[in-house]
Design a protein around this motif. Structure first.
Motif, PDB file in Angstrom:
ATOM      1  N   GLU A   1      71.857  30.720  52.276  1.00  0.00           N
ATOM      2  CA  GLU A   1      70.696  30.058  52.870  1.00  0.00           C
ATOM      3  C   GLU A   1      70.113  30.833  54.054  1.00  0.00           C
ATOM      4  O   GLU A   1      68.905  30.810  54.284  1.00  0.00           O
ATOM      5  N   CYS A   2      70.968  31.471  54.846  1.00  0.00           N
ATOM      6  CA  CYS A   2      70.543  32.041  56.133  1.00  0.00           C
ATOM      7  C   CYS A   2      69.487  33.140  56.014  1.00  0.00           C
ATOM      8  O   CYS A   2      68.452  33.078  56.680  1.00  0.00           O
ATOM      9  N   ALA A   3      69.790  34.166  55.231  1.00  0.00           N
ATOM     10  CA  ALA A   3      68.893  35.337  55.200  1.00  0.00           C
ATOM     11  C   ALA A   3      67.457  34.972  54.821  1.00  0.00           C
ATOM     12  O   ALA A   3      66.528  35.302  55.562  1.00  0.00           O
ATOM     13  N   PRO A   4      67.220  34.265  53.707  1.00  0.00           N
ATOM     14  CA  PRO A   4      65.827  33.951  53.386  1.00  0.00           C
ATOM     15  C   PRO A   4      65.177  32.982  54.377  1.00  0.00           C
ATOM     16  O   PRO A   4      63.973  33.049  54.615  1.00  0.00           O
ATOM     17  N   LEU A   5      65.975  32.107  54.959  1.00  0.00           N
ATOM     18  CA  LEU A   5      65.442  31.112  55.888  1.00  0.00           C
ATOM     19  C   LEU A   5      65.091  31.716  57.245  1.00  0.00           C
ATOM     20  O   LEU A   5      64.033  31.425  57.802  1.00  0.00           O
ATOM     21  N   TRP A   6      65.944  32.588  57.768  1.00  0.00           N
ATOM     22  CA  TRP A   6      65.802  33.056  59.144  1.00  0.00           C
ATOM     23  C   TRP A   6      65.422  34.521  59.314  1.00  0.00           C
ATOM     24  O   TRP A   6      64.740  34.877  60.272  1.00  0.00           O
ATOM     25  N   HIS A   7      65.895  35.403  58.445  1.00  0.00           N
ATOM     26  CA  HIS A   7      65.671  36.836  58.663  1.00  0.00           C
ATOM     27  C   HIS A   7      64.199  37.223  58.821  1.00  0.00           C
ATOM     28  O   HIS A   7      63.865  37.953  59.760  1.00  0.00           O
TER      29      HIS A   7
ATOM     30  N   ARG B   1      61.579  35.675  59.961  1.00  0.00           N
ATOM     31  CA  ARG B   1      61.041  35.266  61.265  1.00  0.00           C
ATOM     32  C   ARG B   1      61.677  36.066  62.396  1.00  0.00           C
ATOM     33  O   ARG B   1      60.995  36.448  63.345  1.00  0.00           O
ATOM     34  N   LEU B   2      62.981  36.290  62.313  1.00  0.00           N
ATOM     35  CA  LEU B   2      63.665  37.040  63.371  1.00  0.00           C
ATOM     36  C   LEU B   2      63.238  38.508  63.354  1.00  0.00           C
ATOM     37  O   LEU B   2      62.955  39.089  64.400  1.00  0.00           O
ATOM     38  N   LEU B   3      63.162  39.092  62.174  1.00  0.00           N
ATOM     39  CA  LEU B   3      62.777  40.513  62.071  1.00  0.00           C
ATOM     40  C   LEU B   3      61.358  40.748  62.582  1.00  0.00           C
ATOM     41  O   LEU B   3      61.068  41.792  63.155  1.00  0.00           O
ATOM     42  N   GLU B   4      60.497  39.762  62.389  1.00  0.00           N
ATOM     43  CA  GLU B   4      59.114  39.867  62.858  1.00  0.00           C
ATOM     44  C   GLU B   4      59.050  40.033  64.380  1.00  0.00           C
ATOM     45  O   GLU B   4      58.124  40.640  64.909  1.00  0.00           O
ATOM     46  N   SER B   5      60.048  39.515  65.081  1.00  0.00           N
ATOM     47  CA  SER B   5      60.089  39.595  66.545  1.00  0.00           C
ATOM     48  C   SER B   5      60.676  40.906  67.059  1.00  0.00           C
ATOM     49  O   SER B   5      60.641  41.166  68.252  1.00  0.00           O
ATOM     50  N   LEU B   6      61.262  41.701  66.162  1.00  0.00           N
ATOM     51  CA  LEU B   6      61.924  42.942  66.578  1.00  0.00           C
ATOM     52  C   LEU B   6      60.985  44.120  66.361  1.00  0.00           C
ATOM     53  O   LEU B   6      60.807  44.583  65.243  1.00  0.00           O
ATOM     54  N   LYS B   7      60.387  44.611  67.436  1.00  0.00           N
ATOM     55  CA  LYS B   7      59.375  45.664  67.329  1.00  0.00           C
ATOM     56  C   LYS B   7      59.893  47.056  67.688  1.00  0.00           C
ATOM     57  O   LYS B   7      59.218  48.041  67.475  1.00  0.00           O
ATOM     58  N   GLN B   8      61.098  47.146  68.259  1.00  0.00           N
ATOM     59  CA  GLN B   8      61.597  48.435  68.749  1.00  0.00           C
ATOM     60  C   GLN B   8      62.740  49.016  67.911  1.00  0.00           C
ATOM     61  O   GLN B   8      63.305  50.038  68.274  1.00  0.00           O
ATOM     62  N   VAL B   9      63.094  48.381  66.800  1.00  0.00           N
ATOM     63  CA  VAL B   9      64.233  48.838  66.002  1.00  0.00           C
ATOM     64  C   VAL B   9      63.937  50.202  65.392  1.00  0.00           C
ATOM     65  O   VAL B   9      62.940  50.385  64.690  1.00  0.00           O
TER      66      VAL B   9
ATOM     67  N   MET C   1      60.925  34.712  70.870  1.00  0.00           N
ATOM     68  CA  MET C   1      62.271  34.979  70.366  1.00  0.00           C
ATOM     69  C   MET C   1      63.280  33.961  70.904  1.00  0.00           C
ATOM     70  O   MET C   1      64.126  33.490  70.166  1.00  0.00           O
ATOM     71  N   GLU C   2      63.149  33.626  72.175  1.00  0.00           N
ATOM     72  CA  GLU C   2      64.092  32.674  72.781  1.00  0.00           C
ATOM     73  C   GLU C   2      64.041  31.320  72.073  1.00  0.00           C
ATOM     74  O   GLU C   2      65.075  30.726  71.756  1.00  0.00           O
ATOM     75  N   ALA C   3      62.834  30.847  71.789  1.00  0.00           N
ATOM     76  CA  ALA C   3      62.674  29.563  71.095  1.00  0.00           C
ATOM     77  C   ALA C   3      63.241  29.640  69.680  1.00  0.00           C
ATOM     78  O   ALA C   3      63.895  28.701  69.197  1.00  0.00           O
ATOM     79  N   LEU C   4      63.020  30.763  69.022  1.00  0.00           N
ATOM     80  CA  LEU C   4      63.520  30.951  67.655  1.00  0.00           C
ATOM     81  C   LEU C   4      65.047  30.974  67.645  1.00  0.00           C
ATOM     82  O   LEU C   4      65.681  30.361  66.777  1.00  0.00           O
ATOM     83  N   LEU C   5      65.656  31.653  68.602  1.00  0.00           N
ATOM     84  CA  LEU C   5      67.122  31.693  68.678  1.00  0.00           C
ATOM     85  C   LEU C   5      67.698  30.307  68.971  1.00  0.00           C
ATOM     86  O   LEU C   5      68.787  29.981  68.494  1.00  0.00           O
ATOM     87  N   LYS C   6      66.960  29.485  69.711  1.00  0.00           N
ATOM     88  CA  LYS C   6      67.406  28.102  69.934  1.00  0.00           C
ATOM     89  C   LYS C   6      67.388  27.326  68.616  1.00  0.00           C
ATOM     90  O   LYS C   6      68.273  26.521  68.344  1.00  0.00           O
ATOM     91  N   GLU C   7      66.352  27.565  67.814  1.00  0.00           N
ATOM     92  CA  GLU C   7      66.287  26.932  66.486  1.00  0.00           C
ATOM     93  C   GLU C   7      67.479  27.352  65.639  1.00  0.00           C
ATOM     94  O   GLU C   7      68.096  26.526  64.974  1.00  0.00           O
ATOM     95  N   VAL C   8      67.783  28.653  65.659  1.00  0.00           N
ATOM     96  CA  VAL C   8      68.916  29.185  64.896  1.00  0.00           C
ATOM     97  C   VAL C   8      70.209  28.519  65.347  1.00  0.00           C
ATOM     98  O   VAL C   8      71.018  28.081  64.524  1.00  0.00           O
TER      99      VAL C   8
END
Length: 193
Positions: free
Chosen positions: A100-106, A108-116, A1-8
Motif C-alpha cells: 500500500e505504501c509506495a503507490p499511496l505515498w511515494h 507525493r513525497l518524491l514531488e517534494s524532493l528537488k535536490q536528489v 513536506m512537514e505537513a506531508l510527513l505528519k500525514e505519513v
C-alpha cells in the motif's frame, strides 16, 4: 513536506495487517542529496523509530563509507522504504513490505524532493518497482549492471547479515561496485562543502 510527513506518521491504511502495529519510519528533508529507497523497517528499527538502526544499517554505512553523523544528516540522506512499517516475520526472515505504501505515498513525497542527485535502490522490491522493465532477470544481474542505471539509480542488494552467502558468492560486488558507490557518494556530498 512537514505537513506531508505528519500525514505519513498518522497513516493507518494497513494497520490490520501489521502484527506489531503502526510505526511509519521515513526520514526526509526537501533538500536531501541522496535518497535511499529500501525494503521496510526491521523489528529493531520498528522499536527505535530510527531508520537503519541495526546490523543492516551498519553494513550500509560501510558500503557508503560514511559516519553515523553524515548518514543521519537528512540534508545528505533521505530514507524512503517501500513499506513504512515493520511487516512482521515470515518463514525465512521478515515479510515483504506492504504494497500500500509506495503507490499511496511515494509520488507525493518524491514531488517534494528537488535536490536528489542519486537514488539508491536497496533490494529487489525497490528495484522492481522503480526500474520496471529495466530490472534484469534477477537482483544479481541488476546489481552487476548498476552502471546502466546511472546517473539516476544505483541498485544494491539488501545489506542484511542474511545476505552473507550472496556476498561471498559475488566477490565482484565489494571489489567493483562498492568503490563506484563510495566515489559517487563522496562526489555528491562534497558539492556544497
Amino acid at each position: 513536506m512537514e505537513a506531508l510527513l505528519k500525514e505519513v506518521s498518522a497513516c493507518t491504511v494497513c494497520e490490520k495487517h501489521l502484527p506489531f502495529g503502526v510505526r511509519p519510519v521515513v526520514s526526509l528533508q526537501p533538500d536531501c542529496k541522496i535518497l535511499l529507497i529500501s525494503q521496510a523497517p526491521g523489528m529493531r528499527v520498528h522499536q527505535s523509530g530510527i531508520p537503519w538502526d541495526d546490523l543492516s544499517g551498519n553494513r550500509l554505512r560501510e558500503w557508503l563509507d560514511v559516519s553515523d553523523d553524515v548518514f543521519y544528516d537528512t540534508t545528505n540522506f533521505g530514507v524512503l522504504p517501500m513499506g513504512f512499517c515493520y511487516p512482521g516475520k515470515g518463514k525465512s526472515g521478515d515479510l515483504p513490505p506492504r504494497k500500500e505504501c509506495a503507490p499511496l505515498w511515494h509520488p507525493r513525497l518524491l514531488e517534494s524532493l528537488k535536490q536528489v542527485k542519486l537514488t539508491v535502490l536497496i533490494g529487489q522490491y525497490a528495484q522492481k518497482y522503480y526500474l520496471k522493465g529495466g530490472f534484469k532477470s534477477n537482483l544479481t544481474k541488476t546489481v552487476k549492471e548498476f552502471d546502466t542505471f546511472l546517473p539516476n539509480y544505483f541498485p544494491l542488494p539488501h545489506p542484511s547479515p542474511r545476505n552473507g552467502i550472496w556476498l561471498r558468492k559475488n566477490s565482484w560486488f565489494e571489489e567493483d561496485v562498492i568503490p563506484c558507490l563510495q566515489s559517487l557518494v563522496k562526489e555528491i556530498l562534497a558539492v556544497d562543502k
